[in-house]
Scaffold this motif. Structure first.
Motif, PDB file in Angstrom:
ATOM      1  N   GLU A 108     -87.924 -69.607  15.517  1.00  0.00           N
ATOM      2  CA  GLU A 108     -89.377 -69.716  15.310  1.00  0.00           C
ATOM      3  C   GLU A 108     -89.748 -69.285  13.885  1.00  0.00           C
ATOM      4  OE1 GLU A 108     -91.350 -67.330  18.280  1.00  0.00           O
ATOM      5  OE2 GLU A 108     -90.571 -68.559  19.927  1.00  0.00           O
ATOM      6  N   THR A 111     -88.424 -71.712  11.192  1.00  0.00           N
ATOM      7  CA  THR A 111     -89.216 -72.945  11.150  1.00  0.00           C
ATOM      8  C   THR A 111     -90.442 -72.780  10.259  1.00  0.00           C
ATOM      9  OG1 THR A 111     -88.468 -73.613  13.344  1.00  0.00           O
ATOM     10  CG2 THR A 111     -90.514 -74.599  12.565  1.00  0.00           C
ATOM     11  N   HIS A 119     -85.483 -75.570   7.656  1.00  0.00           N
ATOM     12  CA  HIS A 119     -86.579 -74.998   8.449  1.00  0.00           C
ATOM     13  C   HIS A 119     -87.033 -75.978   9.526  1.00  0.00           C
ATOM     14  CE1 HIS A 119     -90.292 -77.145   7.169  1.00  0.00           C
ATOM     15  NE2 HIS A 119     -89.522 -77.466   6.139  1.00  0.00           N
ATOM     16  N   THR A 120     -86.906 -77.285   9.247  1.00  0.00           N
ATOM     17  CA  THR A 120     -87.332 -78.290  10.231  1.00  0.00           C
ATOM     18  C   THR A 120     -86.463 -78.260  11.488  1.00  0.00           C
ATOM     19  OG1 THR A 120     -85.988 -79.991   9.170  1.00  0.00           O
ATOM     20  CG2 THR A 120     -88.294 -79.857   8.493  1.00  0.00           C
ATOM     21  N   ASN A 121     -85.281 -77.665  11.387  1.00  0.00           N
ATOM     22  CA  ASN A 121     -84.374 -77.538  12.531  1.00  0.00           C
ATOM     23  C   ASN A 121     -84.230 -76.085  12.963  1.00  0.00           C
ATOM     24  OD1 ASN A 121     -83.747 -80.329  12.435  1.00  0.00           O
ATOM     25  ND2 ASN A 121     -82.292 -79.932  10.799  1.00  0.00           N
ATOM     26  N   GLY A 122     -85.237 -75.275  12.731  1.00  0.00           N
ATOM     27  CA  GLY A 122     -85.163 -73.868  13.098  1.00  0.00           C
ATOM     28  C   GLY A 122     -84.127 -73.110  12.305  1.00  0.00           C
TER      29      GLY A 122
END
Length: 166
Positions: A108, A111, A119-122
């Motif tokens: 979380e 992201t 960051h788009t994939n955690g």
């Protein structure tokens, strides 16, 4: 003939072709190579097993905070990062306290806050082997047990928390 190899994109989880001589990379196979030559390239197994682990690989996620001394002090969030390394570490320490060992909370926060395109994939960087990441990061990832989170790690990219996921 140029020195081609197949590498795995950490951000997309897809194989790509990298020329060690020119440092160029392409998603499509070089036109000068035959299908047999492509199959014999170092890393060619990525072409058939994208997203799967290969012997000796680990999988990790990270939460990156860049600082003014980072090799590229810019990110998807900020065009010009001016914070000091000490400030970046303090920010990571706050995230570390919030995470408190939770891989869900880690994803979380990565992201929303990580300065990496992952960051788009955690924060997930996918599977990687020795020599594919900066040494301090690699050492941290390989030194962790699956499910464990590192202390603050410093690399040329910035400062990280690393979560070993596989």
């Amino acid at each position: 003939m140029s020195q081609w190899e197949v590498r795995m994109s950490n951000s997309k989880g897809l194989p790509y072709f990298f020329n060690k001589d020119t440092k160029e990379s392409f998603w499509d196979a070089p036109s000068e190579l035959s299908e047999e030559q492509v199959k014999s390239l170092p890393g060619a197994d990525y072409l058939t097993g994208a997203g799967k682990a290969h012997a000796g690989q680990v999988r990790a996620s990270h939460l990156l905070v860049k600082h003014q001394g980072s090799r590229r002090p810019a990110s998807w969030k900020e065009e010009n990062i001016t914070r000091t390394k000490e400030e970046a570490i303090a920010i990571l320490r706050e995230y570390q306290a919030q995470i408190s060992g939770s891989s869900k909370k880690f994803a979380e926060l990565a992201t929303v806050h990580s300065d990496c395109s992952s960051h788009t994939n955690g924060g997930d960087l996918g599977w990687f082997g020795r020599g594919q990441m900066q040494k301090p990061f690699e050492d941290a990832a390989y030194g962790l047990e699956v499910g464990k989170i590192s202390d603050v790690i410093s690399s040329d990219s910035g400062v990280h928390l690393v979560l070993r996921t596989g």
